[in-house]
Design an enzyme around this catalytic site. Structure first.
Site, PDB file in Angstrom:
ATOM      1  N   SER A 148       0.833  -1.184   0.000  1.00 36.03           N
ATOM      2  CA  SER A 148       0.000   0.000   0.000  1.00 36.03           C
ATOM      3  C   SER A 148       0.881   1.252   0.000  1.00 36.03           C
ATOM      4  O   SER A 148       1.729   1.405  -0.872  1.00 36.03           O
ATOM      5  CB  SER A 148      -0.954  -0.046   1.207  1.00 36.03           C
ATOM      6  OG  SER A 148      -1.982   0.908   1.091  1.00 36.03           O
ATOM      7  N   ASP A 253      -9.250  -6.061  -4.884  1.00 30.57           N
ATOM      8  CA  ASP A 253      -8.806  -4.974  -4.029  1.00 30.57           C
ATOM      9  C   ASP A 253      -9.804  -3.816  -4.122  1.00 30.57           C
ATOM     10  O   ASP A 253      -9.964  -3.229  -5.195  1.00 30.57           O
ATOM     11  CB  ASP A 253      -7.409  -4.507  -4.456  1.00 30.57           C
ATOM     12  CG  ASP A 253      -6.769  -3.529  -3.481  1.00 30.57           C
ATOM     13  OD1 ASP A 253      -7.516  -2.839  -2.755  1.00 30.57           O
ATOM     14  OD2 ASP A 253      -5.531  -3.442  -3.448  1.00 30.57           O
ATOM     15  N   HIS A 281      -7.038  -6.109  -0.619  1.00 21.80           N
ATOM     16  CA  HIS A 281      -5.933  -5.206  -0.322  1.00 21.80           C
ATOM     17  C   HIS A 281      -4.899  -5.865   0.595  1.00 21.80           C
ATOM     18  O   HIS A 281      -3.704  -5.627   0.453  1.00 21.80           O
ATOM     19  CB  HIS A 281      -6.471  -3.926   0.320  1.00 21.80           C
ATOM     20  CG  HIS A 281      -5.501  -2.782   0.318  1.00 21.80           C
ATOM     21  ND1 HIS A 281      -4.948  -2.282  -0.838  1.00 21.80           N
ATOM     22  CD2 HIS A 281      -4.961  -2.057   1.328  1.00 21.80           C
ATOM     23  CE1 HIS A 281      -4.132  -1.284  -0.549  1.00 21.80           C
ATOM     24  NE2 HIS A 281      -4.110  -1.135   0.764  1.00 21.80           N
TER      25      HIS A 281
END
Length: 300
Positions: A148, A253, A281
């Site tokens: 991320s 995601d 995610h």
């Protein structure tokens, strides 16, 4: 095994100040039962005390870079914390092949104070902190596993410190911000609207006020890139990445659309793209065994 934030206080060793090593905090004990021997400590880097965990004895050093937040209703890890974001990696990555370090960027987890802020160069600042941390720990060359926001930080680090980076694996990262992204970010701005299951463990670690303010500041911080040409975060740096790079993307995601992974793949010369059809995610947590094998095979 997945470590949740609500269990964090019970798993993290008590940190004490060591007068023999100024500005370094050392743990009272390791956690052999959970991960084998894990060192938890703080070291002074660039004017702040950065918290990290270290495990393994391999010659190949690997830094795990956490993101900002995971608003999934099933909170398997809160970004910003190396321990909770990467519990299965600290536990199961091959300790004979790798020395694994997980860190908390400044303002996150146990790297406080200072409070977290988001100037326009915060990714570049995190990249410098991360590299300088590993150099302080005497690693001559490292590989990066970035999730991320940590994936964006890894891209900055790989582009700006190419001689220091061996290989890189990133997932859930983006190199620019679109209107679609901004709508997603605004949807998680107000933590009072999160499910109690997602919010309560974070309140236990940060307190409600710090959690709420940090989330709002992050949304504003990441949103500021949308107002730059082409929504640029680091798209201009992608052609400078020289290390072998694996991009992993979960096709379910909800936070980072597929086109971001495709763009990074197109711009980073020689990179590989691996799609996980059921991945979301936090694919490295939900599909930890598959992800760990993928990462180990690539790093070797």
């Amino acid at each position: 095994m997945v470590v949740r934030l609500c269990s964090r206080g019970g798993l993290l060793p008590l940190l004490l100040f060591s007068p023999q090593k100024p500005k370094i905090y050392v743990p009272t004990a390791g956690r052999k039962a959970a991960y084998g021997t894990v060192t938890s400590a703080k070291v002074s880097v660039n004017g702040v005390h950065l918290h990290y965990q270290q495990t393994g004895e391999g010659e190949h050093a690997v830094l795990l870079l956490p993101g900002m937040l995971d608003p999934d209703p099933f909170p398997m890890g809160y970004s910003g914390s190396g321990e909770t974001d990467f519990a299965p990696q600290l536990k199961s990555l091959n300790k004979n092949l790798f020395t694994v370090v997980a860190w908390d960027p400044r303002g996150y987890g146990h790297s406080r104070p200072p409070d977290r802020d988001f100037p326009v160069d915060f990714f570049e600042r995190d990249a410098k902190d991360a590299i300088d941390l590993m150099k302080t720990l005497k690693f001559k060359k490292i590989s990066l596993l970035g999730w991320s926001d940590g994936g964006i930080t890894a891209l900055f680090a790989a582009a700006k410190y190419p001689s220091y980076i061996n290989k890189m694996v990133i997932w859930g990262a983006n190199a620019y911000v679109t209107e679609e992204d901004e709508r997603i970010y605004q949807g998680i701005r107000d933590v009072s609207k999160w499910s109690e299951k997602a919010r309560k463990p974070l309140e236990a670690l940060y307190g409600y006020d710090y959690l709420a303010k940090t989330c709002e500041k992050w949304v504003d911080g990441i949103g500021q890139f949308k107002h730059l040409p082409d929504g640029n975060i680091c798209r201009h740096l992608l052609p400078l990445v020289q290390c072998p790079t694996l991009i992993v993307h979960g096709e379910k995601d909800p936070l980072v659309p597929r086109f971001h992974a495709d763009f990074i793949h197109e711009q980073v010369k020689g990179s590989r793209l691996h799609l996980m059809p059921e991945g979301k995610h936090n694919l490295h947590l939900r599909f930890a065994n598959e992800f760990n094998k993928l990462a180990e095979d690539f790093l070797q």
